[in-house]
Design a protein around this motif. Sequence first.
Motif, PDB file in Angstrom:
ATOM      1  N   ALA A 171      11.312   3.310  -8.289  1.00  0.00           N
ATOM      2  CA  ALA A 171      10.460   4.388  -7.804  1.00  0.00           C
ATOM      3  C   ALA A 171      11.022   5.710  -8.303  1.00  0.00           C
ATOM      4  O   ALA A 171      12.187   6.033  -8.065  1.00  0.00           O
ATOM      5  CB  ALA A 171      10.402   4.376  -6.278  1.00  0.00           C
ATOM      6  N   LYS A 176       7.182   6.229  -3.170  1.00  0.00           N
ATOM      7  CA  LYS A 176       7.640   5.477  -2.011  1.00  0.00           C
ATOM      8  C   LYS A 176       8.345   4.200  -2.459  1.00  0.00           C
ATOM      9  O   LYS A 176       7.992   3.600  -3.476  1.00  0.00           O
ATOM     10  CB  LYS A 176       6.454   5.075  -1.130  1.00  0.00           C
ATOM     11  CG  LYS A 176       5.737   6.195  -0.421  1.00  0.00           C
ATOM     12  CD  LYS A 176       4.586   5.616   0.394  1.00  0.00           C
ATOM     13  CE  LYS A 176       3.826   6.691   1.144  1.00  0.00           C
ATOM     14  NZ  LYS A 176       2.686   6.111   1.912  1.00  0.00           N
ATOM     15  N   GLU A 177       9.324   3.766  -1.671  1.00  0.00           N
ATOM     16  CA  GLU A 177       9.925   2.466  -1.917  1.00  0.00           C
ATOM     17  C   GLU A 177       8.980   1.392  -1.383  1.00  0.00           C
ATOM     18  O   GLU A 177       8.371   1.552  -0.328  1.00  0.00           O
ATOM     19  CB  GLU A 177      11.280   2.351  -1.217  1.00  0.00           C
ATOM     20  CG  GLU A 177      12.351   3.258  -1.810  1.00  0.00           C
ATOM     21  CD  GLU A 177      12.751   2.853  -3.215  1.00  0.00           C
ATOM     22  OE1 GLU A 177      12.572   1.661  -3.565  1.00  0.00           O
ATOM     23  OE2 GLU A 177      13.242   3.717  -3.976  1.00  0.00           O
ATOM     24  N   THR A 180       8.739  -5.133   1.098  1.00  0.00           N
ATOM     25  CA  THR A 180       8.932  -6.441   0.468  1.00  0.00           C
ATOM     26  C   THR A 180       9.164  -7.522   1.522  1.00  0.00           C
ATOM     27  O   THR A 180       9.725  -7.260   2.592  1.00  0.00           O
ATOM     28  CB  THR A 180      10.125  -6.418  -0.493  1.00  0.00           C
ATOM     29  OG1 THR A 180      11.315  -6.091   0.234  1.00  0.00           O
ATOM     30  CG2 THR A 180       9.933  -5.385  -1.593  1.00  0.00           C
ATOM     31  N   ILE A 191       2.807  -1.117  -1.925  1.00  0.00           N
ATOM     32  CA  ILE A 191       2.925   0.317  -1.645  1.00  0.00           C
ATOM     33  C   ILE A 191       1.514   0.844  -1.417  1.00  0.00           C
ATOM     34  O   ILE A 191       0.573   0.452  -2.110  1.00  0.00           O
ATOM     35  CB  ILE A 191       3.569   1.093  -2.817  1.00  0.00           C
ATOM     36  CG1 ILE A 191       4.986   0.599  -3.092  1.00  0.00           C
ATOM     37  CG2 ILE A 191       3.605   2.587  -2.515  1.00  0.00           C
ATOM     38  CD1 ILE A 191       5.653   1.283  -4.261  1.00  0.00           C
ATOM     39  N   LEU A 215       5.743   4.289 -10.341  1.00  0.00           N
ATOM     40  CA  LEU A 215       6.476   3.060 -10.079  1.00  0.00           C
ATOM     41  C   LEU A 215       6.598   2.263 -11.368  1.00  0.00           C
ATOM     42  O   LEU A 215       5.599   1.951 -12.019  1.00  0.00           O
ATOM     43  CB  LEU A 215       5.751   2.222  -9.018  1.00  0.00           C
ATOM     44  CG  LEU A 215       6.496   0.957  -8.563  1.00  0.00           C
ATOM     45  CD1 LEU A 215       7.694   1.336  -7.697  1.00  0.00           C
ATOM     46  CD2 LEU A 215       5.552   0.028  -7.808  1.00  0.00           C
TER      47      LEU A 215
END
Length: 615
Positions: A171, A176-177, A180, A191, A215
């Motif tokens: 990222a 945003k991360e 998962t 996301i 991303l």
Amino acid sequence: MKLAGFLLLILLLRPILLISQANITVHQESLEYVIKRPGDANLKVTKSFTVHNIKGLESAVFTLYHDSFRKLKNFKFEMTNDRGERIEVYNIRDLLDLSLSGYANVTDSRVYLLDSKYKKVPFRVHYTYEMDFSGFISLDDWQPIKDFNTIIEESKISVKYPRDMTFEVMAVLGMKEPETYCDDGFCHFKIEYKNIKPISKKRYDEPLRDQTPRLLMKSNDFQLDGIDGSLASWKSFGDWYLKLNRRDEQITPKTRSDVENIRNSFDMVPELVDSVYKYMQSRTRYISIQLGVGGFKSLPAEEVDTKGYGDCKALTNYTQELLSIAGIKSYQVLVMAGSNVPRLIEDFPSNQFNHVFLAVPHENDTLWLECTSQTMPSDYLGSFTDDRKVLWVDQGNSQIVKTPYYSVEQNLVLEHVKISLTENGHAKIEIKITKGGNYFEEGQSYLYQATEEIQKSNQEKFSFSQYSIDHFAFEMDQDSLLLKEVYVLNVPSFAKKYGSRLVVDMKDFVKTSRISANTSDHFMRLLRNYQVVQTIEIIFPENHILQHANENLSIKKEFGEYELKVKRSPQGVQYYKKLILKKGDYSGDEFIELQEFMNGVFKNEISKIMLSSKT
């Protein structure tokens, strides 16, 4: 109560105000990847958006690239008007399927195109499709904000991949991360973005790609055309590239004999490399070839040798083979080429390249060879490949290095202008220009263009309202890497006549521009060093004297400097101007200082010179 009513009004008007700033509103965009195994994946796309004005019409033109590794299915495209009434529905049979092959370009890449030509805004578009992948290196970067002046209500991405597959994301720029989780032999990440306000184009010299969240995605193990590879490191990616192109090259006996004769004629490595490079240029021409794994796999050197053409990979590979015959070790270099392209992200080994060229180590330096040009001198990097991170491909030791850039002293434009005025304001203008560094490459177009094309191009170089070019000549010095141009212009009414006075407007010789004062994003990237030195000599008509001219000025800052010296004489006036700008990213207070500097220089540059008659 009045305050509460005012705040309520603001809340009610806010959506209207946002739409007034936007060309389109994306109501929903969804990308769903399912990766079954390396090289085998499916993508489902859904998108719904409203076009608000004519500036957004381009967004309603559907384009999708495909080739032998990417197959489209289940396509549906629907349009409705602002009352929700259906305008048109399209399916896959309505798409134009266009080849990207053309002049100097052979490829199996194609593009689907759908343009409804509908222009009655506002209207809404909703489309869905699937794409099957039978080979890929890495997934395309995901960037929810794809254009300026766009409202995004919802944009999301999800990826499902086998649990035993090493899948990585990065990222960047505030992305945003991902969320998962893993189950039933698969892992998932997703996301989602909601309610993104429109942004306007305000950063100078920086693509949108480098401004908004992005991303990066990849599987460390990949497969393309049945050939396995790894993106675990730059070393492994370089080894895959070499494996893909490994073969026993065959060069014709005649060519081998020619190169051996060249080798026996030179003792110094730079001269030998230059001679072999020129030999290659004299025998080949560039043609882009993208068939199958053509984006990475080179044609055999023997085919280039006998047919005389190749793409960047083939010509680079061929030159490397010729240098090997001459006893010179060289290395292929992968690069994202272009004058203003995204920067390579070194911490994320992946396919971030679109071009390849050649490097020859020599003592403590490197000689660089652009093998697709028939006219470029050896060891010259123009704006296409200069000053950027690249992948130096070496078996077991591929690594990221940086190509050189031109200094302020090298990136130089020297311009001498002699203006001979008549009493009625007409002028004969003689211009002599010497260009070095990145500006040397501007002369390449002269070598390819017909005389008529050069004349047409020259007619657009000057901003005078009316003029003719009586003479033009150029010289490209391949040894000193200097381009020299000479122009002789005839400019009617160059100076404006007001009674007994003549007014010369200097704006036609301005070499800089203003930085807009209405930007709220205080950032500017100067991509390259820049130095221009101008000497402008104005010869007065008889019986005229100088009434007004600029005063001397000198400004020195960390990012550059400006100098103006005015020399007056009875016969005329001479302006000596020097402007230096240094490459770099400037933000905050530095940006404001740069903005004030540039705007001050521009204001000084657009001054006027006034003459008056003695009688």
